[in-house]
Design an enzyme around this catalytic site. Structure first.
Site, PDB file in Angstrom:
ATOM      1  N   LYS A 183       0.851  -1.201   0.000  1.00 43.90           N
ATOM      2  CA  LYS A 183       0.000   0.000   0.000  1.00 43.90           C
ATOM      3  C   LYS A 183       0.882   1.244   0.000  1.00 43.90           C
ATOM      4  O   LYS A 183       1.487   1.588   1.010  1.00 43.90           O
ATOM      5  CB  LYS A 183      -0.933   0.041   1.209  1.00 43.90           C
ATOM      6  CG  LYS A 183      -2.021   1.097   0.969  1.00 43.90           C
ATOM      7  CD  LYS A 183      -2.608   1.695   2.208  1.00 43.90           C
ATOM      8  CE  LYS A 183      -1.809   2.798   2.829  1.00 43.90           C
ATOM      9  NZ  LYS A 183      -1.695   4.029   2.019  1.00 43.90           N
ATOM     10  N   GLY A 236       6.886   4.890   8.402  1.00 45.86           N
ATOM     11  CA  GLY A 236       6.020   6.060   8.517  1.00 45.86           C
ATOM     12  C   GLY A 236       6.202   6.703   9.879  1.00 45.86           C
ATOM     13  O   GLY A 236       7.264   6.569  10.505  1.00 45.86           O
ATOM     14  N   SER A 237       5.158   7.371  10.335  1.00 43.65           N
ATOM     15  CA  SER A 237       5.285   8.135  11.581  1.00 43.65           C
ATOM     16  C   SER A 237       5.262   7.202  12.796  1.00 43.65           C
ATOM     17  O   SER A 237       4.711   6.103  12.752  1.00 43.65           O
ATOM     18  CB  SER A 237       4.126   9.124  11.682  1.00 43.65           C
ATOM     19  OG  SER A 237       2.904   8.417  11.706  1.00 43.65           O
ATOM     20  N   THR A 238       5.860   7.684  13.870  1.00 43.05           N
ATOM     21  CA  THR A 238       5.904   6.890  15.105  1.00 43.05           C
ATOM     22  C   THR A 238       4.487   6.666  15.629  1.00 43.05           C
ATOM     23  O   THR A 238       4.162   5.566  16.110  1.00 43.05           O
ATOM     24  CB  THR A 238       6.797   7.605  16.136  1.00 43.05           C
ATOM     25  OG1 THR A 238       8.145   7.562  15.629  1.00 43.05           O
ATOM     26  CG2 THR A 238       6.782   6.910  17.487  1.00 43.05           C
ATOM     27  N   ILE A 240       1.632   6.307  13.997  1.00 45.67           N
ATOM     28  CA  ILE A 240       0.940   5.238  13.258  1.00 45.67           C
ATOM     29  C   ILE A 240       1.656   3.901  13.493  1.00 45.67           C
ATOM     30  O   ILE A 240       1.014   2.855  13.569  1.00 45.67           O
ATOM     31  CB  ILE A 240       0.844   5.567  11.750  1.00 45.67           C
ATOM     32  CG1 ILE A 240       0.066   6.874  11.546  1.00 45.67           C
ATOM     33  CG2 ILE A 240       0.180   4.439  10.979  1.00 45.67           C
ATOM     34  CD1 ILE A 240      -1.394   6.861  11.974  1.00 45.67           C
ATOM     35  N   GLY A 241       2.969   3.931  13.643  1.00 44.23           N
ATOM     36  CA  GLY A 241       3.707   2.702  13.955  1.00 44.23           C
ATOM     37  C   GLY A 241       3.200   2.068  15.238  1.00 44.23           C
ATOM     38  O   GLY A 241       3.012   0.849  15.325  1.00 44.23           O
ATOM     39  N   GLU A 258       9.876   1.137  10.766  1.00 43.84           N
ATOM     40  CA  GLU A 258      10.917   2.152  10.571  1.00 43.84           C
ATOM     41  C   GLU A 258      10.190   3.484  10.703  1.00 43.84           C
ATOM     42  O   GLU A 258       9.365   3.826   9.859  1.00 43.84           O
ATOM     43  CB  GLU A 258      11.559   1.959   9.197  1.00 43.84           C
ATOM     44  CG  GLU A 258      12.903   2.642   9.085  1.00 43.84           C
ATOM     45  CD  GLU A 258      12.780   4.040   8.533  1.00 43.84           C
ATOM     46  OE1 GLU A 258      12.694   4.980   9.360  1.00 43.84           O
ATOM     47  OE2 GLU A 258      12.754   4.194   7.309  1.00 43.84           O
ATOM     48  N   CYS A 292      13.439  10.791   7.216  1.00 42.79           N
ATOM     49  CA  CYS A 292      13.381  10.443   8.642  1.00 42.79           C
ATOM     50  C   CYS A 292      14.764  10.563   9.274  1.00 42.79           C
ATOM     51  O   CYS A 292      14.887  10.679  10.483  1.00 42.79           O
ATOM     52  CB  CYS A 292      12.767   9.076   8.849  1.00 42.79           C
ATOM     53  SG  CYS A 292      13.366   7.887   7.677  1.00 42.79           S
ATOM     54  N   GLU A 392       9.630  15.774  15.484  1.00 41.47           N
ATOM     55  CA  GLU A 392      10.031  15.634  14.091  1.00 41.47           C
ATOM     56  C   GLU A 392       9.207  16.604  13.241  1.00 41.47           C
ATOM     57  O   GLU A 392       7.983  16.549  13.250  1.00 41.47           O
ATOM     58  CB  GLU A 392       9.786  14.201  13.614  1.00 41.47           C
ATOM     59  CG  GLU A 392      10.268  13.975  12.210  1.00 41.47           C
ATOM     60  CD  GLU A 392      10.141  12.522  11.768  1.00 41.47           C
ATOM     61  OE1 GLU A 392       9.085  11.919  12.000  1.00 41.47           O
ATOM     62  OE2 GLU A 392      11.104  12.012  11.181  1.00 41.47           O
TER      63      GLU A 392
HETATM   64  P1  ADP Z   1       2.972  10.752   7.371  1.00 37.67           P
HETATM   65  O1  ADP Z   1       2.537  11.530   8.575  1.00 37.67           O
HETATM   66  O2  ADP Z   1       4.381  10.955   7.003  1.00 37.67           O
HETATM   67  O3  ADP Z   1       2.029  10.812   6.213  1.00 37.67           O
HETATM   68  P2  ADP Z   1       1.928   8.241   8.202  1.00 37.67           P
HETATM   69  O4  ADP Z   1       2.519   7.389   9.254  1.00 37.67           O
HETATM   70  O5  ADP Z   1       0.611   8.888   8.472  1.00 37.67           O
HETATM   71  O6  ADP Z   1       3.046   9.258   7.837  1.00 37.67           O
HETATM   72  O7  ADP Z   1       1.773   7.442   6.840  1.00 37.67           O
HETATM   73  C1  ADP Z   1       2.670   6.457   6.395  1.00 37.67           C
HETATM   74  C2  ADP Z   1       1.877   5.355   5.706  1.00 37.67           C
HETATM   75  O8  ADP Z   1       0.998   4.774   6.661  1.00 37.67           O
HETATM   76  C3  ADP Z   1       0.981   5.824   4.564  1.00 37.67           C
HETATM   77  O9  ADP Z   1       0.956   4.823   3.562  1.00 37.67           O
HETATM   78  C4  ADP Z   1      -0.371   5.942   5.236  1.00 37.67           C
HETATM   79  O10 ADP Z   1      -1.454   5.810   4.328  1.00 37.67           O
HETATM   80  C5  ADP Z   1      -0.328   4.770   6.184  1.00 37.67           C
HETATM   81  N1  ADP Z   1      -1.248   4.870   7.330  1.00 37.67           N
HETATM   82  C6  ADP Z   1      -1.698   5.998   7.933  1.00 37.67           C
HETATM   83  N2  ADP Z   1      -2.565   5.698   8.907  1.00 37.67           N
HETATM   84  C7  ADP Z   1      -2.670   4.340   8.946  1.00 37.67           C
HETATM   85  C8  ADP Z   1      -3.405   3.410   9.740  1.00 37.67           C
HETATM   86  N3  ADP Z   1      -4.233   3.815  10.701  1.00 37.67           N
HETATM   87  N4  ADP Z   1      -3.242   2.087   9.486  1.00 37.67           N
HETATM   88  C9  ADP Z   1      -2.406   1.667   8.523  1.00 37.67           C
HETATM   89  N5  ADP Z   1      -1.695   2.490   7.738  1.00 37.67           N
HETATM   90  C10 ADP Z   1      -1.815   3.813   7.935  1.00 37.67           C
END
Ligand code: ADP
Length: 489
Positions: A183, A236-238, A240-241, A258, A292, A392
């Site tokens: 995705k 991606g972001s911490t 959402i991680g 990561e 990052c 960040e």
């Molecule tokens: P940023 O703030 O840099 O956009 P995110 O962590 O929001 O970073 O996004 C990184 C990836 O994670 C993107 O592909 C985003 O669509 C996906 N993402 C965001 N929210 C969710 C979630 N709740 N579950 C799974 N994937 C997500």
């Protein structure tokens, strides 16, 4: 050339089970060119039903005799063929990445696309070298291990290095014999679709790689919560991680993360100042700070602070925001309006909390369009507790702090919830290694910044995540070890 009409690209559909498909709901979304704020093209928006179809296709491919019995060497050949397809279209892919993400086209070509191709070639070479061990156990037994694929891997990636982040996950996953549902980020789905096309042209069996553009919570969330996904690899972001790790707990999926960073870039008083100034500017302004590993905290010894900052400001002013399709441009726009607003919010916060704005801080217009451009921004008189020193920002915003001795630099450097990368500049080899060893970060650079290579591991300490991508270390993320006992009595 600022629109995709001039490029031979895939219509924005989902790639599932080897076929281009519309979303079950028929929904689409616009992907925006950040340099102009205008839509580039429309892309199908995957929802839960599409995610389910993609996971089923990946499962079927994974369990098929054709994939299970394919010689490892042939898996390698497929990965080489994908690399070749990407290479044939490298210039076009660089242009597409630039239109979708806004990064300078020269960097897209020399870094993003080149490194993605390298990554497929590197893991192509690994495919037939993933071996187990024979273990010397007591008794009349033969014990050996096999490194088997994990299964169906969900890859969720961010928008800052779209094709490269896809390559970092897809290439090792396939080398190890897994199948993948990828995705891409909703801001930058286009090169992931071209990767699907390259895989299809290279003859990758249907279902081994599925690409489903869509939004985080809906498409990403459905992938994380799908009971038949064995592993999630996320960048991606911490925030959402953490969410993903919690959600994955229900089915005990394997997870590798990561995440964010707030990397300290430490300049000791014996550093080569010219080199450190060049390094510090590149550390924060490369990719408009949307990395990052961005060197967003510059820690300079107080003795050289004034000279250093004067030279730094001169150099930083040379990063003039410009049309990212111009090969001379070094600073492109931020990826989205949302990101621009976030970064401007941090700049405001920096001013409110008493940091001194030394350069930039303002939005600019380029080419008469309302693209998401921001001038290179430098704050002085930053103290460790200020928001701009802790959080960040993911933009071209540098926070300059000072220290009075090496131990204090290490202490400030480590005083962060993140631990992705760090750097130290010094002419003293003993100090260099001492600082490198003391910094709690997954990558430390000495007298350089931002080096990465497919062969070298990459990942975070602390809240920057866990698991190491790249190099042979990524093979651990995409294999599981089976121990086999044979009675020889
Ligand atoms: P940023 O703030 O840099 O956009 P995110 O962590 O929001 O970073 O996004 C990184 C990836 O994670 C993107 O592909 C985003 O669509 C996906 N993402 C965001 N929210 C969710 C979630 N709740 N579950 C799974 N994937 C997500």
């Amino acid at each position: 050339m600022t629109d995709t009409a001039t490029l031979d690209i895939q219509p924005g559909r989902l790639f599932i089970g080897g076929e281009w498909q519309d979303a079950a709901s028929g929904s689409t979304f616009d992907t925006i060119n950040p340099a102009t704020a205008e839509p580039l093209t429309q892309v199908a928006e995957a929802g839960a039903e599409d995610v389910d179809r993609a996971v089923r296709a990946a499962r079927e491919a994974f369990e098929s005799d054709a994939w299970q019995n394919l010689d490892a060497r042939k898996r390698g050949k497929l990965l080489y063929a994908i690399a070749d397809r990407l290479e044939e279209r490298a210039d076009e892919l660089a242009a597409l990445e630039t239109m979708d993400n806004g990064k300078p086209v020269r960097e897209a070509r020399m870094i993003d696309i080149k490194e993605s191709i390298d990554c497929f070639r590197y893991y192509a070479g690994w495919a037939d070298k993933i071996a187990g061990d024979v273990i010397p156990v007591p008794g009349p037994y033969l014990n050996y291990t096999r490194r088997e694929p994990v299964g169906v891997c969900g890859a969720i990636i961010p928008w800052n290095y779209p094709l490269q982040m896809a390559a970092w996950k897809v290439a090792p996953a396939i080398a190890c014999g897994n199948t993948v549902v990828l995705k891409p980020a909703e801001q930058t789905p286009l090169t992931a679709l071209e990767l699907a096309r390259a895989a299809s042209d290279a003859g990758l069996p249907a279902g081994v790689l599925n690409v489903i553009p869509g939004f985080g919570e809906s498409a990403g969330g459905a992938l994380v919560n799908h009971p038949d996904v064995d592993k999630i690899a996320f960048t991606g972001s911490t925030a959402i991680g953490k969410l993903i790790q919690r959600q994955a707990a229900d089915s005990l999926k394997k997870v590798s993360l990561e995440l964010g960073g707030k990397s300290p870039n430490i300049v000791l008083d014996d550093a080569d100042i010219e080199a450190a100034v060049r390094g510090a500017s590149m550390a924060i302004f490369y990719n408009s700070g949307q990395a990052c590993t961005a060197g967003s905290r510059l820690l300079v010894h107080e003795k050289i602070r004034d000279e250093f900052v004067e030279k730094l400001l001169k150099r930083a002013a040379g990063f003039v925001p410009g049309d990212p399709m111009n090969p001379k441009t070094r600073l492109g726009p931020l990826v989205s309006e949302e990101q621009l607003d976030r970064v401007l919010g941090y700049i405001e916060k920096g001013k409110q909390e008493g940091a001194e704005l030394l350069l930039g801080g303002d939005r600019v217009e380029v080419g008469g369009k309302r693209g998401y451009f921001l001038n290179p921004t430098v704050f002085g008189n930053v103290t460790p507790r200020m928001t701009i020193a802790c959080e960040e920002i993911f933009g071209p915003v540098l926070a300059v702090q000072t220290f009075s001795d090496m131990d204090e630099a290490i202490q400030i450097g480590n005083a962060s919830e993140y631990g992705l990368a760090a750097a130290v500049w010094t002419r003293d080899v003993r100090k260099a290694h001492h600082v490198a060893h003391k910094l709690r970060a997954g990558t430390v650079w000495i007298n350089t910044y931002h080096n990465l290579d497919t062969a070298s591991p990459f990942g975070g300490y602390k809240q920057s995540g866990y698991g190491r991508e790249l190099g042979r270390y990524a093979l651990d993320l995409y294999t599981q070890v089976k121990s086999v006992w044979v009675n020889l009595a």
